[in-house]
Write a protein that holds these residues in place. Structure first.
Motif: not given
Length: 174
Positions: A54, A57-60, A133, A137
C-alpha cells in the motif's frame, strides 16, 4: 584554485530502487560525513503499509519527513548525508523548512533499469509493484532547488564519484 565547499547536509533522493541506500553511504564516505538511512526514520505503521503493497499518503509521510528534517537540522554546520525519496516538491520544501541549507542528489534512471535492480534485491520491504506509484508521484528537482541529478547507470562507485563531482560543481553555500 579552491574547490567549492560541499554542502553541509545532502539528501540522496529518488524513487525506490535507484540505490539511495547503496549510494548514500558511499557518498557520505567520500565527503567525510556521517550517513543516516532514511528508512530508519519511518514509524512501524509506514513499514507495515509498504510491506503490504500500500503506497503511503501524505499524512503518513509528514512525521517521517519531520524526523529526517530534524536530523538534518542537527547536522547543520557539521555535515551529513541522508537517504529520502523526497519525491514531491512539497516534501523537499518541508525538509528545507527544517534544514534550510539542504542540497539534493537526485538519483535518476530508466524504469526498466530500476525495476531490474529491485527484482534482484533481497530483504527490502518495498515491493516492485509500488514502482509505478513512485514514478507517478515523482516531481524532479526544479531550477530553483539546490541540487543535482545523477544517472544511476554503472557501478555504485562510479555513481558516487559522479555525485561528488556534480556537488563540487555547484556554487558554494551562501
Amino acid at each position: 584554485m579552491q574547490q567549492p565547499q560541499i554542502p553541509h547536509v545532502v539528501v540522496v533522493m529518488g524513487v525506490a530502487g535507484t540505490g539511495k541506500t547503496t549510494i548514500g553511504p558511499l557518498l557520505a564516505a567520500r565527503l567525510g560525513v556521517p550517513y543516516a538511512e532514511g528508512d530508519d526514520f519511518h514509524p512501524p505503521a509506514n513499514i507495515a503499509k509498504m510491506t503490504a503493497g500500500t503506497p503511503l499518503d501524505d499524512d503518513d509521510r509528514w512525521p517521517w519527513l519531520d524526523a529526517i528534517g530534524a536530523w538534518a537540522h542537527e547536522r547543520a554546520g557539521l555535515g551529513g548525508a541522508v537517504s529520502c525519496s523526497a519525491l514531491k516538491r512539497s516534501y523537499r520544501d518541508r525538509l528545507r523548512a527544517a534544514a534550510p541549507g539542504l542540497v539534493f542528489v537526485h538519483l535518476t534512471g530508466s524504469r526498466e533499469l530500476i525495476e531490474d535492480r529491485m527484482s534482484h534485491r533481497e530483504g527490502h520491504f518495498m515491493p516492485t509493484a509500488l514502482l509505478d506509484s513512485q514514478f507517478a508521484t515523482l516531481q524532479p528537482l526544479q531550477p530553483d532547488e539546490a541540487g543535482v541529478a545523477v544517472d544511476v547507470s554503472g557501478s555504485p562507485e562510479e555513481i558516487a564519484e559522479r555525485a561528488v563531482a556534480a556537488l563540487r560543481a555547484l556554487p558554494g553555500p551562501a
